[in-house]
Design an enzyme around this catalytic site. Structure first.
Site, PDB file in Angstrom:
ATOM      1  N   LYS A 271       1.016  -8.838  -4.257  1.00  8.89           N
ATOM      2  CA  LYS A 271       0.914 -10.158  -4.888  1.00  8.89           C
ATOM      3  C   LYS A 271      -0.316 -10.896  -4.374  1.00  8.89           C
ATOM      4  O   LYS A 271      -1.043 -11.532  -5.137  1.00  8.89           O
ATOM      5  CB  LYS A 271       2.188 -10.972  -4.592  1.00  8.89           C
ATOM      6  CG  LYS A 271       3.400 -10.465  -5.372  1.00  8.89           C
ATOM      7  CD  LYS A 271       4.735 -11.006  -4.877  1.00  8.89           C
ATOM      8  CE  LYS A 271       5.877 -10.342  -5.642  1.00  8.89           C
ATOM      9  NZ  LYS A 271       7.199 -10.591  -5.108  1.00  8.89           N
TER      10      LYS A 271
ATOM     11  N   GLN B  28      10.318 -14.169  -1.032  1.00 12.78           N
ATOM     12  CA  GLN B  28      10.572 -12.748  -1.305  1.00 12.78           C
ATOM     13  C   GLN B  28      12.020 -12.397  -0.970  1.00 12.78           C
ATOM     14  O   GLN B  28      12.529 -12.742   0.094  1.00 12.78           O
ATOM     15  CB  GLN B  28       9.594 -11.891  -0.470  1.00 12.78           C
ATOM     16  CG  GLN B  28       9.652 -10.408  -0.744  1.00 12.78           C
ATOM     17  CD  GLN B  28       9.184 -10.032  -2.160  1.00 12.78           C
ATOM     18  OE1 GLN B  28       8.349 -10.702  -2.758  1.00 12.78           O
ATOM     19  NE2 GLN B  28       9.734  -8.964  -2.690  1.00 12.78           N
TER      20      GLN B  28
ATOM     21  N   ASP C  50       9.209 -17.633  -9.934  1.00 13.68           N
ATOM     22  CA  ASP C  50      10.084 -16.470 -10.133  1.00 13.68           C
ATOM     23  C   ASP C  50      11.011 -16.672 -11.338  1.00 13.68           C
ATOM     24  O   ASP C  50      11.589 -15.712 -11.842  1.00 13.68           O
ATOM     25  CB  ASP C  50      10.996 -16.293  -8.900  1.00 13.68           C
ATOM     26  CG  ASP C  50      10.530 -15.179  -7.972  1.00 13.68           C
ATOM     27  OD1 ASP C  50       9.947 -14.197  -8.467  1.00 13.68           O
ATOM     28  OD2 ASP C  50      10.767 -15.304  -6.757  1.00 13.68           O
TER      29      ASP C  50
END
Ligand code: GUN
Length: 286
Positions: free
Chosen positions: A53, A97, A120
């Site tokens: 990322k 995460q 997200d």
């Protein structure tokens, strides 16, 4: 005739090229899209995803930072960090995460991230908007899958889409997005009886099982589009999907490989969501 391979890496690069231009235009207006990623603990797979990322943001001109917190971090400490970032104006997107250590409640964490910065697309407000068909942050893997289907001209409307897997990250939302696009959607999962009865009638089959090569030619319909979400590490260190690519490709019309299929598209859509956040285009502005 063997299937057309859906090249997620190439499509992702094309989309990222357009995003790079958009980011430089935003910078000219004084806005630098900025993503902050939090990783708790030192799970090697999570670290590798976070590195991917970080690299992708840098290539696109998006600013990013990674906050590494030890696995001993308390839930309260993590929530405090998220609250600080919610109030930090220069940060447009926040990603924690997953998975998190067992002593931290993931749902509490997800709900603490401001829905305006939830790149997200996991916050219940954004999930609700997705279900209602409103413009919102879409979860990155499902969003990437829809982009792939569109880009390769694969018809969704009226087709039977079968989703194997019902996770909050992939299975449930991808089924919802396919439904929003007028597919007839069937969800299958670990308790489904006679799985093959469903998969062999799928025009679009989404495999998000998490087990290597369990979907083979005999499970699929001639001419189906097969999207393989699995990322399974084999004993020799290589990656393989949930679909036995060689046999399935002989029967399908389209198929995604692993690696270079869904994976690069997930990261690409994270970049897209970060740009959306920077432009203040979450449903409520900023
Ligand atoms: N872990 C595995 N996939 C994801 C994802 O899409 N987002 C986050 N935050 N964690 C993950």
């Amino acid at each position: 005739m063997p299937a057309t391979v859906i090249d997620g890496k190439e499509l992702g690069q094309t989309l990222r090229g357009d995003m790079t231009k958009e980011v430089s235009q935003l910078k000219e207006q004084g806005i630098t899209p900025h993503l902050t990623v939090i990783i708790v603990g030192d799970d090697p797979a999570s670290k590798s995803y976070v590195n991917g990322k970080k690299k992708a943001t840098a290539q696109t001109g998006i600013a990013s930072d990674v906050i590494e917190m030890p696995s001993s971090t308390s839930e309260a400490e993590l929530l405090e960090k998220i609250n600080d970032l919610n109030h930090e104006e220069s940060v447009h997107g926040i990603l924690v995460q997953l998975p998190l250590p067992d002593h931290i409640n993931e749902q509490t964490v997800i709900e603490t991230i401001s829905p305006h910065k939830d790149v997200d697309g996991f916050h219940p407000i954004n999930i609700g908007n997705m279900m209602a068909g409103n413009d919102t942050f879409l979860p990155c893997t499902p969003y990437g899958i829809i982009k792939m289907l569109h880009s390769y001209g694969i018809q969704i409307k009226g087709k039977h889409a079968v989703v194997i897997g019902r996770s909050n990250i992939v299975g449930k939302p991808v089924g919802q997005l396919l439904l929003n696009e007028h597919a007839t959607v069937t969800y299958c999962h670990s308790r489904t009886h006679n799985l093959t009865d469903f998969t062999t009638s799928a025009d679009i089959l989404i495999a998000a099982v998490g087990k290597p090569n369990v979907i083979r030619a005999e499970h699929i319909k001639q001419g189906a589009a097969i999207i393989d979400v699995g990322i399974n590490r084999q004993d020799d260190g290589s990656l393989t999907g949930d679909v036995d690519f060689a046999s399935a490709a002989e029967k399908a019309s389209y198929i995604t490989p692993v690696p270079k299929g869904v994976g690069p598209m997930t990261i690409t859509m994270l970049l897209q969501n970060t740009i959306k956040a920077a432009k203040g285009l979450s449903r409520f502005g900023r």
